[in-house]
Write a protein that holds these residues in place. Structure first.
Motif, PDB file in Angstrom:
ATOM      1  N   ASP A   1      -7.089 -47.876  12.859  1.00  9.13           N
ATOM      2  CA  ASP A   1      -7.629 -48.588  14.017  1.00  9.13           C
ATOM      3  C   ASP A   1      -7.607 -47.661  15.218  1.00  9.13           C
ATOM      4  N   VAL A   2      -8.606 -47.785  16.055  1.00  7.98           N
ATOM      5  CA  VAL A   2      -8.648 -47.007  17.286  1.00  7.98           C
ATOM      6  C   VAL A   2      -8.896 -47.938  18.457  1.00  7.98           C
ATOM      7  N   SER A   3      -8.350 -47.576  19.581  1.00  6.23           N
ATOM      8  CA  SER A   3      -8.516 -48.415  20.768  1.00  6.23           C
ATOM      9  C   SER A   3      -9.874 -48.151  21.408  1.00  6.23           C
ATOM     10  N   PHE A   4     -10.314 -49.112  22.175  1.00  4.96           N
ATOM     11  CA  PHE A   4     -11.568 -48.952  22.912  1.00  4.96           C
ATOM     12  C   PHE A   4     -11.456 -47.773  23.882  1.00  4.96           C
ATOM     13  N   ALA A   5     -10.281 -47.597  24.465  1.00  2.62           N
ATOM     14  CA  ALA A   5     -10.070 -46.488  25.396  1.00  2.62           C
ATOM     15  C   ALA A   5     -10.207 -45.143  24.682  1.00  2.62           C
ATOM     16  N   ASP A   6      -9.667 -45.053  23.457  1.00  6.19           N
ATOM     17  CA  ASP A   6      -9.808 -43.811  22.691  1.00  6.19           C
ATOM     18  C   ASP A   6     -11.269 -43.513  22.390  1.00  6.19           C
ATOM     19  N   ILE A   7     -12.019 -44.535  21.995  1.00  2.00           N
ATOM     20  CA  ILE A   7     -13.439 -44.345  21.695  1.00  2.00           C
ATOM     21  C   ILE A   7     -14.183 -43.891  22.947  1.00  2.00           C
ATOM     22  N   ALA A   8     -13.929 -44.553  24.058  1.00  2.00           N
ATOM     23  CA  ALA A   8     -14.595 -44.194  25.317  1.00  2.00           C
ATOM     24  C   ALA A   8     -14.268 -42.754  25.715  1.00  2.00           C
ATOM     25  N   ASP A   9     -12.997 -42.381  25.603  1.00  2.00           N
ATOM     26  CA  ASP A   9     -12.594 -41.023  25.968  1.00  2.00           C
ATOM     27  C   ASP A   9     -13.258 -39.983  25.061  1.00  2.00           C
ATOM     28  N   CYS A  10     -13.355 -40.298  23.776  1.00  2.00           N
ATOM     29  CA  CYS A  10     -13.994 -39.362  22.843  1.00  2.00           C
ATOM     30  C   CYS A  10     -15.484 -39.230  23.137  1.00  2.00           C
ATOM     31  N   ILE A  11     -16.135 -40.318  23.471  1.00  2.58           N
ATOM     32  CA  ILE A  11     -17.557 -40.272  23.820  1.00  2.58           C
ATOM     33  C   ILE A  11     -17.764 -39.426  25.070  1.00  2.58           C
ATOM     34  N   LEU A  12     -16.965 -39.662  26.070  1.00  7.60           N
ATOM     35  CA  LEU A  12     -17.160 -38.977  27.348  1.00  7.60           C
ATOM     36  C   LEU A  12     -16.712 -37.517  27.333  1.00  7.60           C
ATOM     37  N   ASN A  13     -15.698 -37.206  26.522  1.00 10.16           N
ATOM     38  CA  ASN A  13     -15.141 -35.855  26.520  1.00 10.16           C
ATOM     39  C   ASN A  13     -15.542 -35.030  25.306  1.00 10.16           C
ATOM     40  N   GLY A  14     -16.286 -35.634  24.401  1.00  6.91           N
ATOM     41  CA  GLY A  14     -16.681 -34.923  23.194  1.00  6.91           C
ATOM     42  C   GLY A  14     -15.506 -34.638  22.273  1.00  6.91           C
ATOM     43  N   ALA A  15     -14.448 -35.418  22.401  1.00  8.48           N
ATOM     44  CA  ALA A  15     -13.252 -35.218  21.586  1.00  8.48           C
ATOM     45  C   ALA A  15     -13.441 -35.853  20.206  1.00  8.48           C
TER      46      ALA A  15
ATOM     47  N   THR B   1     -20.172 -45.142  32.096  1.00  7.96           N
ATOM     48  CA  THR B   1     -18.816 -44.866  32.553  1.00  7.96           C
ATOM     49  C   THR B   1     -17.836 -45.315  31.471  1.00  7.96           C
ATOM     50  N   ARG B   2     -16.609 -44.879  31.615  1.00  4.35           N
ATOM     51  CA  ARG B   2     -15.549 -45.281  30.676  1.00  4.35           C
ATOM     52  C   ARG B   2     -15.430 -46.806  30.648  1.00  4.35           C
ATOM     53  N   GLU B   3     -15.458 -47.420  31.824  1.00  7.16           N
ATOM     54  CA  GLU B   3     -15.322 -48.874  31.918  1.00  7.16           C
ATOM     55  C   GLU B   3     -16.494 -49.589  31.244  1.00  7.16           C
ATOM     56  N   GLN B   4     -17.696 -49.053  31.392  1.00  6.36           N
ATOM     57  CA  GLN B   4     -18.867 -49.667  30.762  1.00  6.36           C
ATOM     58  C   GLN B   4     -18.791 -49.574  29.233  1.00  6.36           C
ATOM     59  N   ILE B   5     -18.315 -48.443  28.736  1.00  2.00           N
ATOM     60  CA  ILE B   5     -18.164 -48.281  27.284  1.00  2.00           C
ATOM     61  C   ILE B   5     -17.134 -49.268  26.754  1.00  2.00           C
ATOM     62  N   ILE B   6     -16.003 -49.368  27.442  1.00  2.67           N
ATOM     63  CA  ILE B   6     -14.957 -50.302  27.019  1.00  2.67           C
ATOM     64  C   ILE B   6     -15.468 -51.734  27.077  1.00  2.67           C
ATOM     65  N   GLU B   7     -16.219 -52.073  28.101  1.00  2.00           N
ATOM     66  CA  GLU B   7     -16.791 -53.415  28.215  1.00  2.00           C
ATOM     67  C   GLU B   7     -17.752 -53.706  27.057  1.00  2.00           C
ATOM     68  N   ALA B   8     -18.602 -52.748  26.722  1.00  2.00           N
ATOM     69  CA  ALA B   8     -19.532 -52.928  25.603  1.00  2.00           C
ATOM     70  C   ALA B   8     -18.776 -53.106  24.289  1.00  2.00           C
ATOM     71  N   LEU B   9     -17.729 -52.324  24.079  1.00  2.00           N
ATOM     72  CA  LEU B   9     -16.927 -52.450  22.862  1.00  2.00           C
ATOM     73  C   LEU B   9     -16.192 -53.780  22.812  1.00  2.00           C
TER      74      LEU B   9
END
Length: 116
Positions: free
Chosen positions: A35-49, A3-11
């Motif tokens: 620099d990129v935020s953890f939220a941006d990384i999570a969103d890119c992982i989940l959305n393929g962005a 999940t987005r929250e799990q990715i952010i937690e891992a980061l």
């Protein structure tokens, strides 16, 4: 899939032990890192962005055009074959800032052949 929250937690855990999050992407004058935020990384992982698109504020087609045309504005004219002209706007300067390029690109313009 995480999940987005799990990715952010891992980061966040990785950051706590000294890892840093930076994205590198092609720009007009070579390679840029930001620099990129953890939220941006999570969103890119989940959305393929793309992180490059996130960092520049452009969509993928816009980012590709900005790079392909070296920051110049593409002509809005059409060819006899009903395809968009591949030349650049006659008066177009080179926009290094992707957001300024996007604004100018939306305003449009024409090459010398199509009346620019």
């Amino acid at each position: 899939m995480l999940t987005r929250e799990q990715i952010i937690e891992a980061l966040t855990l990785a950051s706590d032990v000294g890892c840093h999050t930076r994205a590198g992407y092609a720009a007009l004058d070579g390679w840029v890192e930001s620099d990129v935020s953890f939220a941006d990384i999570a969103d890119c992982i989940l959305n393929g962005a793309s992180l490059a698109c996130r960092a520049t504020g452009l969509s993928m087609p816009e980012y590709e055009e900005w790079i392909a045309y070296s920051g110049r504005i593409r002509c809005c004219g059409t060819t006899r074959g009903k395809k968009r002209c591949k030349l650049t706007v006659a008066s177009s300067k080179r926009y290094v800032d992707p957001r300024a390029w996007l604004e100018a690109s939306k305003a449009g313009g024409y090459c010398e052949i199509h009346g620019g």
